[in-house]
Write an enzyme that holds these catalytic residues in place. Structure first.
Site, PDB file in Angstrom:
ATOM      1  N   ASP A  44      -3.547  -7.713  -1.158  1.00 16.45           N
ATOM      2  CA  ASP A  44      -3.039  -6.398  -1.524  1.00 16.45           C
ATOM      3  C   ASP A  44      -1.902  -6.485  -2.538  1.00 16.45           C
ATOM      4  O   ASP A  44      -0.943  -5.712  -2.486  1.00 16.45           O
ATOM      5  CB  ASP A  44      -2.598  -5.625  -0.272  1.00 16.45           C
ATOM      6  N   TYR A  45      -1.998  -7.434  -3.479  1.00 14.24           N
ATOM      7  CA  TYR A  45      -1.057  -7.393  -4.601  1.00 14.24           C
ATOM      8  C   TYR A  45      -1.361  -6.168  -5.444  1.00 14.24           C
ATOM      9  O   TYR A  45      -2.519  -5.850  -5.718  1.00 14.24           O
ATOM     10  CB  TYR A  45      -1.180  -8.654  -5.451  1.00 14.24           C
ATOM     11  N   GLU A  46      -0.307  -5.467  -5.876  1.00 18.36           N
ATOM     12  CA  GLU A  46      -0.483  -4.227  -6.610  1.00 18.36           C
ATOM     13  C   GLU A  46       0.242  -4.216  -7.949  1.00 18.36           C
ATOM     14  O   GLU A  46       0.038  -3.305  -8.759  1.00 18.36           O
ATOM     15  CB  GLU A  46      -0.008  -3.051  -5.743  1.00 18.36           C
ATOM     16  N   GLN A  47       1.089  -5.215  -8.196  1.00 23.38           N
ATOM     17  CA  GLN A  47       1.852  -5.312  -9.437  1.00 23.38           C
ATOM     18  C   GLN A  47       1.866  -6.775  -9.858  1.00 23.38           C
ATOM     19  O   GLN A  47       1.946  -7.656  -8.998  1.00 23.38           O
ATOM     20  CB  GLN A  47       3.266  -4.780  -9.221  1.00 23.38           C
ATOM     21  N   MET A  97       0.835  -1.194   0.000  1.00 25.65           N
ATOM     22  CA  MET A  97       0.000   0.000   0.000  1.00 25.65           C
ATOM     23  C   MET A  97       0.867   1.240   0.000  1.00 25.65           C
ATOM     24  O   MET A  97       2.039   1.192   0.305  1.00 25.65           O
ATOM     25  CB  MET A  97      -0.898   0.014   1.233  1.00 25.65           C
TER      26      MET A  97
END
Length: 309
Positions: A154-157, A1
């Site tokens: 909360d994986y973001e890439q 985050m």
């Protein structure tokens, strides 16, 4: 985050089963407050954080990541999760104690995050079957050791396409729930096109097993107005139909995110419209330097809302 987002995408072909999405509850006021904790390694404890007995309170420890730091740079481990929160402070006994002394508290753990050792965390798998098998096994061990109640995604890439991500995460959550390992699961997308593609694919196929959407509204710019925040919230009600969407803000020192005051004003407006299911904050680690002023304010706003999971 956080507010600085790096995106990488390499398409990986996958066969994906189709699952019927059964909408969950419609938008409604509720009293759920959630606080991420443990990512900054500044010694913040559960007992530092004020807990209003009139809210449902979730601590979310950040993070567990399927990476290893035995290599430089850190490398993916295909679903074999390791602890990256400050577990010398947020111990299993600390989890047990905070839950025993506060019956309204649950504790979860977040998967992924933006970086590990200042390098991007990528959702990277060898195969769907092997990733799910490894993830179920390693997370079951961690959840049971720490007596946790749920997980947050909360994986973001990503180095997998949306369909593959959806199948891996959806099967993971489904299996952990059916095995009685976890009671709830949430996802933590934000307003980036690639991130939204991945999480909306997950929602379309497995939304029925996702309990909460921790949308990172603070990732919008500092010039965001209250009215724009409410519009962004309404957009997520469309993007995640039937979902329990939480408003959010960050207490991190930043000049690039939506301000806390704007966020809280938007929360008041959403509550007046009957849409404020809950609020989450990133993160208790930052809030400590402010005396948890805004954590307290957010909980006070939620305290009179109806309870119910």
């Amino acid at each position: 985050m956080g507010c600085s987002k790096l995106i990488a995408l390499v398409l990986v072909p996958a066969l994906v089963a189709v699952h019927v999405h059964v909408p969950m509850a419609s938008a409604a006021n509720s009293n759920l407050f959630r606080d991420y904790i443990g990512a900054i390694f500044n010694g913040v404890k559960f007992t530092d954080v004020p807990i209003n007995p009139r809210v449902r309170f979730d601590f979310i420890m950040a993070f567990v990541i399927d990476y290893t730091t035995a290599t430089e740079p850190p490398t993916p481990t295909n679903g074999q999760f390791n602890i990256f929160w400050q577990n010398s402070v947020l111990t299993a006994s600390a989890v047990a104690a905070i839950k025993q002394s506060n019956p309204n508290v649950r504790v979860a753990v977040s998967l992924g995050g933006a970086t590990v050792n200042d390098r991007p965390v990528l959702f990277n798998i060898t195969s769907v079957e092997s990733w799910v098998q490894n993830a179920v096994s390693s997370l079951t061990t961690i959840v049971q050791e720490y007596n946790l109640d749920g997980i947050d995604i909360d994986y973001e890439q990503f180095q997998a396409d949306p369909a593959t991500f959806a199948e891996c995460i959806g099967r993971l959550v489904t299996t952990l729930k059916s095995n009685g390992v976890i009671k709830f699961a949430s996802i933590a997308p934000y307003g980036n096109a690639d991130v939204q593609r991945h999480y909306q694919a997950l929602w379309a196929s497995y939304g029925s097993v996702i309990d909460y959407v921790n949308f990172q509204f603070y990732a919008y710019g500092a010039s965001t107005t209250e009215a724009q925040y409410v519009d962004f919230f309404d957009q997520q009600l469309v993007n995640y139909p039937g979902g329990n969407i939480l408003a959010s803000f960050t207490t991190a020192p930043t000049t690039t995110s939506v301000s806390i005051n704007t966020s809280l004003s938007a929360c008041q407006t959403l509550q007046s419209q009957g849409k404020l299911y809950g609020i989450f904050i990133w993160a208790a680690d930052h809030s400590r330097s402010q005396g948890f002023k805004y954590d307290t304010q957010a909980q006070a706003l939620l305290a009179n809302a109806p309870a119910g999971y």
